[in-house]
Enzyme design. Structure first.
Site, mmCIF file in Angstrom:
data_model
loop_
_atom_site.group_PDB
_atom_site.id
_atom_site.type_symbol
_atom_site.label_atom_id
_atom_site.label_comp_id
_atom_site.label_asym_id
_atom_site.label_seq_id
_atom_site.Cartn_x
_atom_site.Cartn_y
_atom_site.Cartn_z
ATOM 1 N N ARG A 26 0.836 -1.204 0.000
ATOM 2 C CA ARG A 26 0.000 0.000 0.000
ATOM 3 C C ARG A 26 0.865 1.245 0.000
ATOM 4 O O ARG A 26 1.879 1.317 0.685
ATOM 5 C CB ARG A 26 -0.900 0.037 1.244
ATOM 6 C CG ARG A 26 -1.804 1.269 1.309
ATOM 7 C CD ARG A 26 -2.570 1.336 2.621
ATOM 8 N NE ARG A 26 -1.684 1.570 3.760
ATOM 9 C CZ ARG A 26 -1.216 2.762 4.090
ATOM 10 N NH1 ARG A 26 -1.537 3.847 3.379
ATOM 11 N NH2 ARG A 26 -0.426 2.900 5.140
ATOM 12 N N VAL A 27 0.444 2.235 -0.786
ATOM 13 C CA VAL A 27 0.973 3.594 -0.687
ATOM 14 C C VAL A 27 -0.225 4.520 -0.520
ATOM 15 O O VAL A 27 -1.345 4.174 -0.876
ATOM 16 C CB VAL A 27 1.803 4.003 -1.926
ATOM 17 C CG1 VAL A 27 3.110 3.236 -1.966
ATOM 18 C CG2 VAL A 27 1.013 3.802 -3.214
ATOM 19 N N SER A 28 0.033 5.712 0.016
ATOM 20 C CA SER A 28 -1.075 6.605 0.368
ATOM 21 C C SER A 28 -1.649 7.380 -0.812
ATOM 22 O O SER A 28 -2.823 7.720 -0.820
ATOM 23 C CB SER A 28 -0.624 7.588 1.453
ATOM 24 O OG SER A 28 -0.273 6.889 2.625
ATOM 25 N N THR A 29 -0.810 7.677 -1.819
ATOM 26 C CA THR A 29 -1.280 8.476 -2.948
ATOM 27 C C THR A 29 -0.908 7.817 -4.265
ATOM 28 O O THR A 29 -0.006 6.981 -4.327
ATOM 29 C CB THR A 29 -0.675 9.895 -2.924
ATOM 30 O OG1 THR A 29 0.735 9.800 -3.158
ATOM 31 C CG2 THR A 29 -0.901 10.559 -1.576
ATOM 32 N N GLN A 44 2.796 8.043 -5.380
ATOM 33 C CA GLN A 44 3.825 7.224 -4.753
ATOM 34 C C GLN A 44 3.998 5.897 -5.484
ATOM 35 O O GLN A 44 3.088 5.420 -6.162
ATOM 36 C CB GLN A 44 3.480 6.988 -3.280
ATOM 37 C CG GLN A 44 3.562 8.253 -2.437
ATOM 38 C CD GLN A 44 3.107 8.010 -1.012
ATOM 39 O OE1 GLN A 44 2.015 7.539 -0.756
ATOM 40 N NE2 GLN A 44 3.971 8.354 -0.066
#
Length: 204
Positions: A9-12, A15
């Site tokens: 997972r990345v937040s944006t 990324q």
């Protein structure tokens, strides 16, 4: 037959997932068994996380690169961790923290126990840090107020032409939009000034 899944997972969207994907593949997770979200870690309402949970079965293994790939809230991480390990009967492996490895064939029941203890400890540390941050913020605000620092947006001052513009509006010569345009403010600001005037009983 038990399967090994990976979650990244990345937040944006800007990324990059490559570093996590490489670590998962190096561990031995097949590309088709990796679930990846580009979403905030504020909660677990993420499409790929939900799909991964639905795929997990008894004896499967879930691999993540680091514990924060689960999310930001340790209370919710613990809840999800227990659901995966206790309810679904799958194991969890956190690559960046070897103690968080609940595979029974590795250390038997000890691995599960150690994983639970470490997770509880991380949750406690995170909670203490949050409380410390809030305390420092409160102390900083109190100290600033004691020095006379004012917080919040400064109140917008009414231009010298306000009274004449207000009268023209109330007399029906111009519209609200025209009045706001003359004063170079938003309509909502002009309306706010009118409400304040009414509250004070201002005369026209």
């Amino acid at each position: 037959m038990a399967r090994t899944y990976g979650y990244a997972r990345v937040s944006t969207r800007e990324q990059n997932l490559d570093r996590q994907m490489d670590a998962l593949r190096e561990f031995g997770v097949a590309r088709e068994d990796i679930f990846a979200d580009k979403a905030s870690g504020k909660d677990f309402e993420r499409p790929q996380w939900i799909a991964m949970k639905e795929a997990l079965e008894q004896g499967d293994v879930l691999v993540v690169k680091s514990i924060d790939r689960f999310g930001r809230s340790y209370e919710e991480i613990i809840e999800q961790w227990r659901d995966i390990t206790k309810v679904r009967g799958a194991a969890v492996v956190v690559l960046d923290m070897p103690l968080l490895d609940t595979r029974r064939e590795r250390d038997g029941i000890t691995g599960v126990l150690i994983g639970d203890i470490v997770l509880q400890l991380l949750s406690y540390v995170a909670q203490v840090e949050r409380e410390s941050i809030h305390q420092r913020q409160a102390e900083g605000i109190a100290a600033a107020k004691a020095r006379g620092v004012k917080f919040g947006r400064p109140k917008k001052r009414r231009p010298g032409t306000y009274k004449s513009t207000r009268k023209a509006y109330l007399d029906g010569h111009i519209t609200r939009s025209e009045a706001a345009s003359r004063l170079k403010v938003s309509i909502s600001t002009f309306d706010k000034w009118l409400r304040e005037d009414r509250a004070k009983g201002a005369s026209e």
